[in-house]
Every structure is written in C-alpha cells, then in structure tokens.
Design a protein around this motif. Structure first.
Motif, short mmCIF file in Angstrom:
data_model
loop_
_atom_site.label_atom_id
_atom_site.label_comp_id
_atom_site.label_asym_id
_atom_site.label_seq_id
_atom_site.Cartn_x
_atom_site.Cartn_y
_atom_site.Cartn_z
N UNK A 36 14.73 149.37 -36.84
CA UNK A 36 15.42 149.27 -35.54
C UNK A 36 14.45 149.50 -34.39
N UNK A 37 13.57 150.46 -34.57
CA UNK A 37 12.59 150.74 -33.51
C UNK A 37 11.66 149.54 -33.33
N UNK A 38 11.23 148.95 -34.43
CA UNK A 38 10.36 147.77 -34.34
C UNK A 38 11.05 146.65 -33.57
N UNK A 39 12.34 146.42 -33.91
CA UNK A 39 13.09 145.40 -33.18
C UNK A 39 13.22 145.77 -31.70
N UNK A 40 13.46 147.03 -31.43
CA UNK A 40 13.60 147.47 -30.04
C UNK A 40 12.33 147.27 -29.25
N UNK A 41 11.19 147.58 -29.87
CA UNK A 41 9.92 147.40 -29.16
C UNK A 41 9.65 145.92 -28.88
N UNK A 42 9.91 145.09 -29.89
CA UNK A 42 9.69 143.64 -29.69
C UNK A 42 10.60 143.13 -28.58
N UNK A 43 11.86 143.60 -28.59
CA UNK A 43 12.81 143.17 -27.57
C UNK A 43 12.39 143.64 -26.19
N UNK A 50 11.64 141.29 -20.32
CA UNK A 50 10.90 142.43 -20.84
C UNK A 50 9.64 142.73 -20.05
N UNK A 51 8.87 143.68 -20.57
CA UNK A 51 7.66 144.11 -19.86
C UNK A 51 6.53 143.09 -19.99
N UNK A 251 14.32 165.33 -35.16
CA UNK A 251 14.28 163.87 -35.00
C UNK A 251 14.90 163.43 -33.68
N UNK A 252 15.58 164.34 -32.97
CA UNK A 252 16.34 163.95 -31.79
C UNK A 252 15.47 163.59 -30.59
N UNK A 253 14.39 164.34 -30.26
CA UNK A 253 13.60 163.98 -29.06
C UNK A 253 13.11 162.54 -29.09
N UNK A 254 12.59 162.09 -30.23
CA UNK A 254 12.13 160.70 -30.30
C UNK A 254 13.29 159.74 -30.10
N UNK A 255 14.46 160.08 -30.66
CA UNK A 255 15.63 159.22 -30.47
C UNK A 255 16.03 159.15 -29.00
N UNK A 256 15.90 160.25 -28.28
CA UNK A 256 16.23 160.25 -26.85
C UNK A 256 15.31 159.29 -26.09
N UNK A 257 14.02 159.34 -26.38
CA UNK A 257 13.07 158.45 -25.71
C UNK A 257 13.41 156.99 -26.00
N UNK A 258 13.67 156.70 -27.28
CA UNK A 258 13.95 155.31 -27.67
C UNK A 258 15.27 154.83 -27.05
N UNK A 259 16.27 155.72 -27.00
CA UNK A 259 17.57 155.30 -26.49
C UNK A 259 17.58 155.21 -24.97
N UNK A 260 17.11 156.23 -24.28
CA UNK A 260 17.26 156.28 -22.82
C UNK A 260 16.19 155.45 -22.11
N UNK A 261 14.96 155.56 -22.59
CA UNK A 261 13.88 154.83 -21.93
C UNK A 261 13.70 153.43 -22.52
N UNK A 262 13.92 153.31 -23.84
CA UNK A 262 13.75 152.02 -24.48
C UNK A 262 15.00 151.17 -24.52
N UNK A 263 16.16 151.80 -24.30
CA UNK A 263 17.41 151.04 -24.28
C UNK A 263 17.93 150.64 -25.64
N UNK A 264 17.43 151.26 -26.71
CA UNK A 264 17.89 150.91 -28.06
C UNK A 264 19.02 151.86 -28.42
#
Length: 393
Positions: A36-43, A50-51, A251-264
């Motif tokens: 999921x993270x890989x897909x999120x980064x590609x997206x 995107x960026x 595991x939550x801090x990384x999830x926060x970054x991915x969800x709030x900043x990455x939009x996943x």
C-alpha cells in the motif's frame, strides 16, 4: 484466527464476534501495508497532480490498486486459512473478481481468498487419505488447479456483481443525502464504506463527478472533501498512538505520516478493523468536519488525490484556507476525542489481554481447587488406616 498482527480473540457474544471478524479482515491487510505504501508513493509522485508528474510511471497506479493489491489480500487471506496451498488458490480466485471490475476489489478479495482456501482445506481432508502413494503431487496440483479455476469463474460471475451492487448502493445513499441537504449524515455511509476499502469508489465514482459539476458553477465544491478529509484518520491514529494496544503503538507514527502527509487513507483502515468500535470515532470526526465546511462555506476546486493535507492546500481557492483547515482540524480533534473515549484512555485498548488474563486466572483457580479437593480426599482415605494400626497392634 490469530496472526502476528491480530491477537486471538477469546470468549463469545456479539462483541467477540465483531472483534474476531475485524481482526481477521485486518490480518489480511496488515502484512501488505508495504505494498500500500509503495502504491501511495507512486501515486503521490507521478500522477498528473503529483509532485513529479510522469505519464509513464503514473501508468503503474491503476494496475497496482486494481489488480496487485486485491490479489495480495486474497493471497494472504488464503494463506491464513490453509497455508501455501490456500494462498495459491486464494490468489487465483481473487483474479476472478478483479478482472473487469473497474474498481478496487478489496472486499471481493476478502471474500474469495479465505473462502476458496477453506474449500480446498475440506477437499484435501477428503482426498489425501484416499490418494495412493506416488500420486500425491499429481492429485494435489490438479485439485488446487481445478478448484482455483472454478472459484475464479464463480467469483467473476457471482461475487463481482454483488460487490459492485454494494458499492453502487453506498454511492446512491450518499447522493440521496447530498440532494436532501443532510451532508454531515453522509459520514454514516462514507466512513464505514472507506474502512471496507470502498473509498476510491465512493470518492471517484460518486462524489468526484458531482463535485466537478458544482465546481464548474461556483468555482469550488464541498463534495470534494466529504471522503478525502485527512482529519478523521489523523485523530484515530493519534488516539491509537496514545491509548491503543502497546504492541501496536510503535507502528502508528509512520502511519500518521503516510496518512496525513501522504494522503494514503488505507493505512489507518486496519487499525479501525482491529477495534471496530472506532468506526464511531471516524463517523463523528467526518460529520464534524463536514459541518464545519458547511458553516464556513469551504470548498475545493478539484478532487484532492491523494487526500493529503498538501493536496488540500494545493486545491484550496484563494482566500478559502481558514474554512478548509479548520474543518480538517476539528475533524481530527473530534475523532481523537471519541476514539480516546472508546479506547477507555488505554484501559479498553488491551481488553483482549485482560480477558485472556482472567481466563488464565480462572483456570489456575480451578486447578488449585481441584488440587485441594484431591489432597482432602487423600487425607480422608488415609485416616482410618492410621487409626487401625495401633488398634490392631
């Protein structure tokens, strides 16, 4: 069924059943978070908004979410039920609901993967004892192949249309609320649909087209923010970080970054599935955010995809930042407050472990009682002998 990510649920009743189902669904998703993270980064990087927009790399987005991720979930669900053989038939069965669906078939994968593996488990139990020596590999391969092919055809014929109808019904419900000016209540449908990974179907299939029409007339639309608001997910994850089960907190801090900043947003769905009562926190936060957007007249000019805070900033019309950011902040605050209460400020986060501890204590108590009874019986049996010996002497 216990996994390294979802501890085993003990006891019975509705609560334990919901926890068990939620834990099982989460167990199919959590091992695949890296995908999921890989897909999120590609997206986030390569889609047109995107960026680093890149048409060739951006072509990876749709096949990844429409094919790879559902197949991985089906594979994992099958593996949980019947090991490697279950994983193989689970993946084959999942491709049947994926092909031609046009939407991410996570729900279909969660049905077909474990169900097909369970059928294979029954088949193996029946034929393996009746298979002659030397034919084991032949029988195993053909039984898995035949069952996998049949499940793929069945999934394509029966399960795929059902899941698509469920998605359509959810979208129709949201549309009805929109037309009747009951937008905050839309969270009652949107948030559970999101947690079941129907978020893209609801956002891009229903809200996005309606929002485009409204934005063309008024220059902005609140509909772009009903599903994509990163606030509810942020609040739930922060509640998990402070009051969730201790072994999941790292595991939550990384999830926060991915969800709030990455939009996943998919990253926080398994956390809700593990504690299904937290869906109430998501609904409350989503409704509070939508209410704030309505009061302040906030809106975006286009769909924020992915739904990160950066995408929100980029899609906000000039002069509209106050309402947009206030809605995100209030949604996060409300979902955090409700989530913290539902987790009992940490006291209910480990309720499962407490139940297990109580069960162990009860077992020990029963064992001690039985031992005491045994000792009492022994003393009773020995007493006459002690008295008779001197009498006989």
């Amino acid at each position: 069924m216990a996994t390294p990510y979802t501890p085993e649920v003990t006891g019975g009743g509705v609560k334990a059943t919901i926890q068990r189902v939620g834990g099982y669904l989460a167990g199919m998703v959590m091992p695949n978070i890296g995908a999921f993270i890989a897909w999120g980064l590609i997206t986030a990087l390569f889609i047109p908004t995107g960026w680093l927009p890149n048409k060739e790399f951006g072509a990876l987005v749709d096949p990844t979410i429409n094919v790879l991720l559902p197949v991985l979930i089906g594979y994992t669900g099958g593996r949980m039920v019947h090991g490697q053989r279950g994983a193989v038939v689970g993946a084959v069965a999942t491709i049947g609901v994926v092909v031609g669906a046009g939407i991410p078939m996570f729900l279909g994968a969660m049905i077909m993967g474990p169900a097909t593996a369970y059928v294979l488990k029954l088949v193996d139990g029946f034929i393996q004892e009746r298979t002659k020596a030397g034919f084991e590999m032949l029988v195993d391969n053909f039984s898995a192949g035949i069952l996998g092919a049949a499940a793929a055809v069945f999934g394509n014929w029966a399960i795929k249309p059902i899941v698509k109808h469920v998605t359509t019904w959810a979208g129709s419900g949201v549309e009805w609320l929109i037309h009747h000016h009951l937008l905050p209540l839309a969270s009652v449908l949107i948030e559970p649909a999101k947690v079941l990974f129907l978020n893209n179907a609801v956002n891009h299939g229903v809200l996005g087209p309606l929002g485009v029409t409204e934005a063309a007339k008024h220059g902005k639309s609140i509909l772009f923010m009903l599903e994509s608001n990163p606030g509810p997910g942020l609040g739930i994850l922060v509640a998990y970080l402070l009051f969730g089960p201790k072994r999941l907190r790292p595991s939550v801090p990384a999830a926060i970054v991915i969800q709030f900043l990455g939009g996943i947003h998919e990253i926080y769905f398994p956390y809700v599935l593990m504690k299904p009562r937290l869906i109430l926190a998501a609904i409350a936060g989503g409704a509070a955010g939508i209410g704030t957007f309505m009061v302040t007249g906030a809106g975006l000019v286009a769909t924020p995809a992915p739904g990160s805070i950066f995408a929100y900033a980029a899609e906000t019309p000039r002069g509209g930042y106050f309402g947009v950011f206030l809605g995100v902040l209030i949604a996060a605050g409300v979902s955090f407050a409700v989530g913290s209460v539902l987790l009992g400020f940490g006291r209910l986060a480990g309720d499962q472990e407490e139940e297990e501890a109580e069960a162990v204590a009860e077992d020990e108590s029963v064992a001690v009682t039985a031992e005491e009874k045994s000792a009492t019986t022994t003393r009773t049996d020995e007493a006459p002998a002690t008295e008779t010996a001197p009498h006989g002497a």
